[in-house]
Motif scaffolding. Sequence first.
Motif, PDB file in Angstrom:
ATOM      1  N   ALA A  97     -59.613   7.620 -67.525  1.00  0.00           N
ATOM      2  CA  ALA A  97     -58.697   6.970 -66.592  1.00  0.00           C
ATOM      3  C   ALA A  97     -58.464   5.510 -66.975  1.00  0.00           C
ATOM      4  N   LEU A  98     -59.532   4.800 -67.355  1.00  0.00           N
ATOM      5  CA  LEU A  98     -59.390   3.402 -67.760  1.00  0.00           C
ATOM      6  C   LEU A  98     -58.547   3.277 -69.022  1.00  0.00           C
ATOM      7  N   ASP A  99     -58.755   4.185 -69.971  1.00  0.00           N
ATOM      8  CA  ASP A  99     -57.944   4.167 -71.191  1.00  0.00           C
ATOM      9  C   ASP A  99     -56.468   4.390 -70.869  1.00  0.00           C
ATOM     10  N   ALA A 100     -56.202   5.346 -69.964  1.00  0.00           N
ATOM     11  CA  ALA A 100     -54.810   5.652 -69.609  1.00  0.00           C
ATOM     12  C   ALA A 100     -54.167   4.480 -68.874  1.00  0.00           C
ATOM     13  N   THR A 102     -51.331   5.175 -63.316  1.00  0.00           N
ATOM     14  CA  THR A 102     -51.789   4.546 -62.076  1.00  0.00           C
ATOM     15  C   THR A 102     -51.870   5.569 -60.954  1.00  0.00           C
ATOM     16  N   ASP A 103     -50.810   6.362 -60.795  1.00  0.00           N
ATOM     17  CA  ASP A 103     -50.809   7.385 -59.751  1.00  0.00           C
ATOM     18  C   ASP A 103     -51.941   8.385 -59.955  1.00  0.00           C
ATOM     19  N   ALA A 104     -52.138   8.829 -61.198  1.00  0.00           N
ATOM     20  CA  ALA A 104     -53.187   9.812 -61.475  1.00  0.00           C
ATOM     21  C   ALA A 104     -54.570   9.245 -61.155  1.00  0.00           C
ATOM     22  N   GLY A 164     -68.015   0.111 -58.119  1.00  0.00           N
ATOM     23  CA  GLY A 164     -67.804  -0.833 -59.200  1.00  0.00           C
ATOM     24  C   GLY A 164     -66.350  -1.017 -59.584  1.00  0.00           C
ATOM     25  N   HIS A 165     -65.481  -0.104 -59.143  1.00  0.00           N
ATOM     26  CA  HIS A 165     -64.060  -0.178 -59.489  1.00  0.00           C
ATOM     27  C   HIS A 165     -63.197  -0.653 -58.318  1.00  0.00           C
ATOM     28  N   VAL A 222     -54.809   8.955 -57.177  1.00  0.00           N
ATOM     29  CA  VAL A 222     -54.798  10.230 -56.445  1.00  0.00           C
ATOM     30  C   VAL A 222     -56.051  11.048 -56.741  1.00  0.00           C
ATOM     31  N   SER A 223     -56.523  11.010 -57.988  1.00  0.00           N
ATOM     32  CA  SER A 223     -57.683  11.826 -58.370  1.00  0.00           C
ATOM     33  C   SER A 223     -58.989  11.308 -57.783  1.00  0.00           C
ATOM     34  N   GLY A 224     -59.038  10.020 -57.440  1.00  0.00           N
ATOM     35  CA  GLY A 224     -60.284   9.459 -56.937  1.00  0.00           C
ATOM     36  C   GLY A 224     -61.322   9.235 -58.014  1.00  0.00           C
TER      37      GLY A 224
END
Length: 211
Positions: free
Chosen positions: A65-68, A106-108, A119-120, A111-113
């Motif tokens: 997720a961070l990479d995306a 961002t949406d993914a 920490g985020h 929404v995915s949690g």
Amino acid sequence: MRRSGWSVLTFGALALALGVCVSWLAAAPFRQKWEPLIQTLALLAAISGVFAERRAAAQERERQALDAVTDELVKNTGILADPRFGPLDPARPVHRVFPRPVLSATDAALVSGVLADPGHTELVGLLHEWRDTVHELNRRLDLAELRSFVVEANSAELLRVDRDLRRENGHLHRARAIRDRIEELLRRRYGREDGVAERLRELPAASGAED
């Protein structure tokens, strides 16, 4: 629901087996304690392994997720610096179709949690702010295009549209400011992550777009 059921069944069976082994270990004669001790240690290793595997899987999802999100930041940096967002020449105003910042990563992530870990929290807050700002900016760009294409190319209305879009504290200005804050946070908080660091190197040292 199915995943939760299987989790309950797995941990319930392991806990029951561990309880039996502990009782067996306590009741066995001293010379016969090796077998129940080994069984107890094996079950403890299995239980800890399940938690370790889940944590490793969660960390991998966070990394992806961070990479995306960082990939998307790089792409949006180029979009917000597009020459079509530059000031119009007052002597030769022209019609423009504007590029739109993208939000799929961002949406993914939201929404995915997948970034629900405490920490985020700061990053998630910024991503929510970024998403709302970009949605509003894209609506404003739609309106700006509609306004500009119903007038003559040499009309003063084109310059008014341009001034409205580029005014200080307007939607374009706010989108660029939040983009800069996200970049700063990624560098400060996640800059040691290999994937994030590699992607951030694609950005210039000071990538904030000039108005």
